[in-house]
Design an enzyme around this catalytic site. Structure first.
Site, PDB file in Angstrom:
ATOM      1  N   THR A   1      31.852  33.709   7.097  1.00  0.00           N
ATOM      2  CA  THR A   1      31.295  32.767   6.304  1.00  0.00           C
ATOM      3  C   THR A   1      31.726  33.143   4.728  1.00  0.00           C
ATOM      4  O   THR A   1      32.301  34.235   4.439  1.00  0.00           O
ATOM      5  CB  THR A   1      29.782  32.700   5.883  1.00  0.00           C
ATOM      6  OG1 THR A   1      29.285  33.642   5.233  1.00  0.00           O
ATOM      7  CG2 THR A   1      29.050  32.530   7.188  1.00  0.00           C
ATOM      8  N   ASP A   2      31.955  31.932   4.102  1.00  0.00           N
ATOM      9  CA  ASP A   2      31.901  32.080   2.638  1.00  0.00           C
ATOM     10  C   ASP A   2      30.831  32.719   1.983  1.00  0.00           C
ATOM     11  O   ASP A   2      29.734  32.393   2.525  1.00  0.00           O
ATOM     12  CB  ASP A   2      32.684  30.907   1.807  1.00  0.00           C
ATOM     13  CG  ASP A   2      33.469  31.136   0.605  1.00  0.00           C
ATOM     14  OD1 ASP A   2      33.397  32.383   0.016  1.00  0.00           O
ATOM     15  OD2 ASP A   2      34.376  30.489   0.247  1.00  0.00           O
ATOM     16  N   CYS A   3      30.965  33.091   0.511  1.00  0.00           N
ATOM     17  CA  CYS A   3      29.624  33.817   0.374  1.00  0.00           C
ATOM     18  C   CYS A   3      28.802  32.825  -0.170  1.00  0.00           C
ATOM     19  O   CYS A   3      28.761  31.699  -0.979  1.00  0.00           O
ATOM     20  CB  CYS A   3      30.088  34.601  -1.122  1.00  0.00           C
ATOM     21  SG  CYS A   3      28.670  35.428  -1.885  1.00  0.00           S
ATOM     22  N   GLY A   4      27.438  32.791   0.384  1.00  0.00           N
ATOM     23  CA  GLY A   4      26.410  31.877   0.113  1.00  0.00           C
ATOM     24  C   GLY A   4      26.548  30.464   0.894  1.00  0.00           C
ATOM     25  O   GLY A   4      25.588  29.656   0.832  1.00  0.00           O
ATOM     26  N   ALA A   5      27.410  30.644   1.845  1.00  0.00           N
ATOM     27  CA  ALA A   5      27.566  29.369   2.702  1.00  0.00           C
ATOM     28  C   ALA A   5      26.345  28.910   3.526  1.00  0.00           C
ATOM     29  O   ALA A   5      25.954  27.603   3.653  1.00  0.00           O
ATOM     30  CB  ALA A   5      28.902  29.268   3.713  1.00  0.00           C
TER      31      ALA A   5
END
Length: 766
Positions: free
Chosen positions: A292-296
């Site tokens: 994932t991307d960060c915080g997704a």
């Protein structure tokens, strides 16, 4: 059978290791905390934090993100950060502790940002991807990727979160600088080069790193150019445009992929099983890791609101195809509990763990978990890499205007006034996702010009800031302009992150717009704009200088296109340099004084006014040709760029002139350097499908070649045109080549080409 047997395939070894793991250890492999939080740097010593030690003891960590990252988000500065060699030693210490103090001794996957150089102190800072795209030099970019991989792996980084393969549809978007441009064919070619360059011949080589393709998918088409906004796009266009470069990179062997923050047709990419499983895995055969991307995952419960809470968000992401969470917060907090409560399919958990472990085996981390710190001393910031950065910066500069041959300047005569907020601010020319670097390492435009002329013939004043209404610097700037023969105005934007409270999103690292007078950032992640005009009073300063009647050269240093009709009309010469990296000042000076002939070409169309957006060149024929106030043509079209010489095109031929759907034709054109100086021309091939069952763009780039030509030299450039260049996604959403007439166009840019016909016959008979 033993998972330590290196002769076995990575996936087999991963499955063998999986059998020995507890549920907590399985979940731990999917968790990627922030690496800079694993240790403290005190008095030259690296001290591991107790929190990290406790995670290792439980087997609750499988990877670290940004261990060597330095920027306002991490709070790591030049003063508190690690030197290249000390950074390599620190990663070795972290890795050794993880191996020696965990039950199974599984090495960590160290992930680093490397969009245009390793995001660490001391690393070579190359031009941003928008500049790299403007160079149209795939081989040179591949060479750059080898250099970045070498520097990153030398410090223990094994995987990078690049390349960015988003197709730019609205340049108001703050992350435009991170992208190669608006065309899928060009982005696809550079995507393949990134995979080949970064990953090398073997992932387990000491100078190779795994790539992570991002952001999958449609991230560059967000509503209103607002970061992570909804994407309104049809499935056919998604397949033909946004997915194309990802498919090419997967075919080239990309090891990892990152879904985008955005939603498409109501489904967030983080939980879009159709994309993550059906397209990526089943259709394309991708067998790598999905992170994932960060915080997704947080966004699913607080942003997209497609999950009631963090546990549901984590479970849905994992079961849709996610293997690892950047930050690790939601997976680490919820997956083990979800498994115990029967809310998580253990087969999905095992699938993810096997993918993560298989990548670690492919990278050779079990056999060679530590790096030779001497390699860090030799590779990072090496002279060859610095020279490469300078060449890439020069090739990415686009000459937009050169009225009356205002350029090149004569280095033997005259005084030059260098004015503008970007003339001598090194960090402003590095772009986003860049760690702070020593000032002496960055060559600004002022430094580059002084290196050519000597300090006594070069006058300098900043004049104003990027943002704000402060005009206190105008009088000094105008005074030195009066004393000069030529004025070089260095203006544009800034993606330089600052350390002000509240300017950083603590979850994602993206910047936040603030009203602080000292915050000049007007581009970068999280900094989207309503306008493409110059910020602050920069235009006013240029207009005041113009009144003096001096030769006026404008140099843009920026991360997105600038639409300033007054400058287009009144400047004598305009250079678009984007963010050119640490060697940008030297590269720009090389062009200003004619030591390098500009060969950059635009990879994004530049509008006359923001009201024309979208203005990308490969739109549908039905999009309309004008507004009430003006036509819809851009100020500078895709592929455009001037030179200090003239190129002539002649003798365009297509042989044979009729082919079958699975046959090929050869396109030939003669290109002549009709001027008096050597140069490099970007020869561009476009295809236009005259009639098709589904609507098509008016024209599409399908090939290009950068050709060096001596004065008077003629070269015949050839392209092969076949199924790959002629196919599109047809009515049944399958790739087809329809019989009929095609236009083959070859020229210097999308609005200046020669044309010839090609007929595709259904039976293949000529």
């Amino acid at each position: 059978m033993d998972y330590k047997d290196a002769s076995k395939p990575p996936r087999v070894r991963a499955e063998l290791l999986l059998r020995q793991m507890t549920a907590e250890e399985k979940v731990g492999q999917l968790v990627q905390p922030f690496g800079w939080q694993a240790y403290e740097h005190k008095d030259g010593n690296v001290v591991l934090k107790e929190m990290f030690k406790e995670q290792v003891a439980r087997g609750a960590v499988g990877s670290l993100y940004g261990t060597l990252r330095a920027d306002p988000w991490t709070g790591v500065t030049l003063e508190t950060g690690l030197s290249p060699v000390r950074g390599a030693e620190a990663v070795n210490e972290i890795q050794r502790y993880a191996i020696e103090h965990s039950r199974l001794g599984i090495p960590l996957l160290i992930g680093e940002e490397c969009s245009h150089g390793h995001m660490a102190i001391g690393a070579t800072v190359f031009p941003v991807p928008l500049s790299i795209g403007s160079a149209w030099n795939v081989d040179l970019y591949r060479e750059m990727c080898r250099a970045v991989a070498k520097e990153t792996r030398a410090q223990g980084g094994a995987i990078t979160y690049s390349p960015v393969l988003d197709i730019v549809r609205d340049p108001r978007w703050g992350r435009t600088e991170e992208c190669f441009g608006e065309d899928p064919h060009l982005v696809g070619a550079l995507a393949v080069a990134a995979v080949e360059g970064m990953q090398g011949e073997r992932l387990d080589a000491p100078d190779s790193v795994a790539v992570t393709l991002k952001h999958f998918v449609g991230y560059g088409s967000s509503e209103g150019g607002r970061n992570a906004g909804p994407v309104h796009i049809g499935w056919r266009e998604l397949l033909e445009v946004d997915l194309h470069p990802f498919r090419k990179a997967v075919e080239a062997g990309a090891a990892s992929i990152m879904p985008a923050y955005n939603e498409i047709d109501g489904v967030p990419c983080t939980t879009n099983a159709k994309l993550l499983d059906e397209v990526l895995v089943r259709d394309w055969g991708f067998d790598g890791m999905i992170i994932t991307d960060c915080g997704a995952i947080d966004m699913l419960a607080a942003g997209h609101d497609t999950a009631e809470d963090g546990m549901e968000a984590a479970v849905r992401a994992l079961e849709a195809g996610i293997d690892m969470e950047m930050s690790g917060e939601m997976f680490g907090k919820h997956l083990l509990q979800a498994l115990g409560e029967g809310k998580l399919n253990e087969a999905a958990l095992d699938r993810a763990v096997v993918r993560v472990l298989a990548l670690k085996f492919k990278l050779g981390l079990f056999e060679r978990p530590y790096v030779d710190t001497q390699l860090a001393a030799e590779a990072i910031g090496a002279d060859a890499h610095v020279a490469l950065a300078r060449q890439l910066a020069a090739e990415g500069v686009v000459l937009l205007k050169n009225e009356g041959s205002a350029l090149p300047l004569d280095a033997a005569d005259g005084t030059v006034a260098v004015i503008g907020p970007n003339a001598d601010l090194g960090y402003n020319q590095l772009g986003d996702y860049t760690s702070p670097q020593p000032a002496e390492k960055i060559a600004t435009v002022l430094a580059g010009i002084r290196a050519k002329l000597g300090a006594e013939r070069v006058l300098y004043a900043p004049g104003c800031r990027i943002r704000g209404e402060d005009r206190d610097g105008f009088p000094v700037a105008l005074e030195i302009a009066r004393q000069a023969d030529t004025v070089v105005m260095v203006v544009g934007g800034s993606s330089a992150r600052d350390f002000g409270d509240g300017t950083i999103d603590l979850k994602t690292g993206a910047s936040k717009v603030t009203e602080d007078a000292w915050n000049d950032m007007d581009c970068g992640e999280g900094i989207d704009r309503m306008s493409l005009r110059l910020s602050g009073v920069q235009l006013e300063l240029i207009q005041e200088v113009h009144k003096l009647g001096k030769r006026l050269v404008v140099v843009y240093i920026n991360g997105r296109p600038i639409a300033e009709p007054w400058i287009d009309a009144n400047a004598d010469a305009i250079l678009e340099a984007w963010y050119p990296g640490q060697e940008g000042g030297h590269a720009i000076a090389d062009i200003l004084f004619g030591e390098v002939n500009p060969s950059g070409r635009l990879t994004v169309s530049i509008p006359r006014d923001v009201g024309q957006l979208p203005v990308y060149y490969n739109g549908k024929r039905s999009r309309g040709k004008r507004y009430l106030e003006s036509d819809s043509k851009p100020q500078y079209p895709f592929g455009y760029g001037l030179s200090y010489t003239n190129y002539e095109y002649a003798n365009l031929t297509v042989t044979p002139s009729a082919i079958g759907p699975d046959e090929e034709a050869t396109v030939s054109v003669d290109v002549t350097n009709a001027g008096s100086v050597a140069g490099a021309e970007v020869v561009q091939l476009y295809i236009s499908d005259v009639a098709s069952e589904c609507t098509r763009p008016a024209l599409e780039l399908k090939g290009f070649e950068k050709v060096g030509l001596a004065p008077g030299e003629t070269r015949t450039v050839q392209f092969r045109v076949g199924r790959e260049q002629l196919e599109y996604v047809g009515p049944a959403y399958e790739r087809v080549v329809e019989p009929g007439r095609f236009k083959v166009l070859v020229g210097r840019h999308s609005a200046d080409t020669l044309a010839a016909d090609l007929l595709v016959k259904e039976d293949g008979n000529r």
